[in-house]
Design a protein around this motif. Structure first.
Motif, PDB file in Angstrom:
ATOM      1  N   PHE A   6       0.998  -1.191  -0.034  1.00 19.07           N
ATOM      2  CA  PHE A   6       0.004   0.056  -0.067  1.00 19.07           C
ATOM      3  C   PHE A   6       0.848   1.151   0.208  1.00 19.07           C
ATOM      4  O   PHE A   6       1.472   1.410   1.026  1.00 19.07           O
ATOM      5  CB  PHE A   6      -0.816  -0.075   1.190  1.00 19.07           C
ATOM      6  N   ASP A   7       0.973   1.907  -1.109  1.00 19.53           N
ATOM      7  CA  ASP A   7       1.565   3.194  -1.089  1.00 19.53           C
ATOM      8  C   ASP A   7       0.626   4.450  -0.744  1.00 19.53           C
ATOM      9  O   ASP A   7      -0.196   4.695  -1.650  1.00 19.53           O
ATOM     10  CB  ASP A   7       2.136   3.301  -2.671  1.00 19.53           C
ATOM     11  N   ALA A  13      -2.908  10.418  -4.293  1.00 21.18           N
ATOM     12  CA  ALA A  13      -3.090  10.890  -5.645  1.00 21.18           C
ATOM     13  C   ALA A  13      -4.363  10.493  -6.144  1.00 21.18           C
ATOM     14  O   ALA A  13      -5.087  11.316  -6.978  1.00 21.18           O
ATOM     15  CB  ALA A  13      -1.871  10.623  -6.702  1.00 21.18           C
ATOM     16  N   LYS A  14      -4.615   9.193  -6.011  1.00 16.66           N
ATOM     17  CA  LYS A  14      -6.168   8.864  -6.850  1.00 16.66           C
ATOM     18  C   LYS A  14      -7.170   9.344  -6.180  1.00 16.66           C
ATOM     19  O   LYS A  14      -8.060   9.870  -6.834  1.00 16.66           O
ATOM     20  CB  LYS A  14      -5.979   7.181  -6.554  1.00 16.66           C
ATOM     21  N   VAL A  15      -7.042   9.613  -4.931  1.00 18.12           N
ATOM     22  CA  VAL A  15      -8.163  10.403  -4.438  1.00 18.12           C
ATOM     23  C   VAL A  15      -8.174  11.718  -4.745  1.00 18.12           C
ATOM     24  O   VAL A  15      -9.430  12.374  -5.052  1.00 18.12           O
ATOM     25  CB  VAL A  15      -7.953  10.416  -2.813  1.00 18.12           C
ATOM     26  N   PHE A  16      -7.044  12.525  -5.059  1.00 12.09           N
ATOM     27  CA  PHE A  16      -7.203  13.925  -5.505  1.00 12.09           C
ATOM     28  C   PHE A  16      -7.694  13.851  -7.105  1.00 12.09           C
ATOM     29  O   PHE A  16      -8.458  14.718  -7.419  1.00 12.09           O
ATOM     30  CB  PHE A  16      -5.834  14.725  -5.429  1.00 12.09           C
TER      31      PHE A  16
END
Length: 194
Positions: A6-7, A13-16
């Motif tokens: 888990f990075d 970044a994905k959530v952003f």
């Protein structure tokens, strides 16, 4: 069973990007519905010319049309919800779609010339600010030394003038950076919802 690494940075970044994608999708839907309403208003305007101008007939027509438009407007939230529900099979797929949409929009914004100019200008401003700080520090050190010696020092005046000039250049560059940022923001806003 292998554990998946888990990075945090990648997931954040994905959530952003998903958030950017949601906003982009919302703007697109609102634009579509506004265009739909504008079309309906144009239709109403065409129909108004064919209406009997008798006050009672006109009043009846207006009341009926207003009621119809109100019922349509009340249905828009449900329409938006059904469009979103129909287009999304699962929450994970929707999230990934929004991430991709957000990444695409952010990439487009980063590639635009006004954004590149703003980044370059900001780097230039930061460098000039660092130079100004260094020169001001040197001027202060020279002033302390001159004060200790109680001697009127020409190098202190030169250093002070250099620091003042550098500060003025930094302010000018900062102003240009701000102007560039305003343009980049306008250009980016135009890309949202496309």
């Amino acid at each position: 069973m292998a554990k998946t690494k888990f990075d945090v940075k990648t997931e954040a970044a994905k959530v952003f990007y998903a958030g950017v994608g949601v906003n982009d999708l919302a703007v697109e839907l609102v634009r579509d519905y506004v265009a739909d309403v504008q079309t309906k208003v144009a239709d109403v305007q065409k129909n108004v010319t064919s209406i009997d101008l008798d006050p009672k007939a006109l009043r009846t027509y207006i009341e009926a049309r207003v009621a119809a438009l109100q019922s349509e407007a009340k249905g828009y939230p449900a329409k938006v919800q059904s469009v979103l529900t129909e287009n999304v099979d699962t929450a994970a797929d929707a999230f990934e779609d929004l991430v991709k949409r957000g990444e695409t929009l952010v990439a487009r914004i980063r590639r635009q010339e006004s954004t590149k100019a703003t980044v370059s200008s900001a780097k230039n401003t930061a460098a000039k600010a660092k130079t100004t700080t260094t020169q001001a520090s040197k001027t202060a050190d020279a002033s302390k030394t001159a004060a200790k010696k109680a001697v009127k020092s020409t190098p202190v005046k030169k250093k002070a003038a250099a620091a003042k000039s550098s500060a003025k250049a930094t302010a000018t560059t900062a102003k240009k950076t701000a102007e560039s940022a305003v343009k980049a923001t306008g250009d980016a806003a135009a890309k949202v919802g496309d």
